[in-house]
Scaffold this motif. Structure first.
Motif, short mmCIF file in Angstrom:
data_model
loop_
_atom_site.label_atom_id
_atom_site.label_comp_id
_atom_site.label_asym_id
_atom_site.label_seq_id
_atom_site.Cartn_x
_atom_site.Cartn_y
_atom_site.Cartn_z
N SER A 26 -4.90 -42.85 -32.85
CA SER A 26 -4.41 -42.29 -31.67
C SER A 26 -4.53 -43.36 -30.65
O SER A 26 -5.74 -44.37 -31.46
N GLN A 28 -5.38 -42.98 -28.05
CA GLN A 28 -6.89 -41.89 -26.70
C GLN A 28 -8.11 -42.35 -26.87
O GLN A 28 -9.26 -41.61 -27.92
N CYS A 92 -9.63 -41.79 -17.50
CA CYS A 92 -9.29 -42.71 -19.29
C CYS A 92 -8.12 -42.01 -19.66
O CYS A 92 -7.72 -40.34 -19.12
N ALA A 93 -8.47 -42.86 -20.33
CA ALA A 93 -6.30 -42.01 -21.02
C ALA A 93 -7.32 -40.56 -22.18
O ALA A 93 -8.71 -40.98 -22.50
N GLY A 94 -6.13 -40.01 -22.25
CA GLY A 94 -6.57 -38.86 -22.49
C GLY A 94 -7.44 -37.88 -22.07
O GLY A 94 -7.85 -36.69 -22.53
#
Length: 130
Positions: A26, A28, A92-94
């Motif tokens: 992943s 994330q 942030c990512a996710g």
């Protein structure tokens, strides 16, 4: 009993490797934190099982040291993630997008407050506490 503990340690190591591989695929940041937790927890468990099976206190001490380092590493990573998040306007990512909510009073609540004010201003009324 020693064979059972060693087999359990190897089986746990295989499970942690599979879980770690899945988490590392992943992109994330949250999954990277979880990968660190899985690696730390699994490593601690494998070292403890191996230390008890081989009756070596040095391996058990190493597992306890890894537990301490894993906790500090997670806190440091989370703090760094929070700093990056504060520096940019983008989450942030996710991270879920959080929309600010405005609190608007309902019409009924406003009417009730206004009715209370009018009743206290009426001639001959004695408002409590005044």
């Amino acid at each position: 009993m020693t064979t059972f503990l060693l087999v359990a340690a190897v089986l746990l190591l295989v499970i942690v490797t599979i879980a770690l591989g899945r988490l590392l695929l992943s992109a994330q940041a949250v999954d990277w934190v979880m990968a660190g937790q899985v690696l730390g927890t699994g490593g601690i468990a494998v070292l403890l099982l191996f230390g008890v099976a081989s009756a070596s206190p040095g391996v058990i001490d190493m597992a306890l040291l890894l537990a301490l380092l894993a906790a500090f590493a997670t806190v440091a990573f989370a703090a760094r993630l929070g700093l990056d998040r504060r520096r940019s306007d983008q989450p942030c990512a996710g991270a879920p997008a959080i929309q600010p909510r405005t609190i608007r009073p309902t019409v009924d609540a406003v009417d009730a407050v206004n009715a209370g004010r009018e009743a206290s201003r009426a001639p001959g009324s004695h408002a409590p506490g005044r």
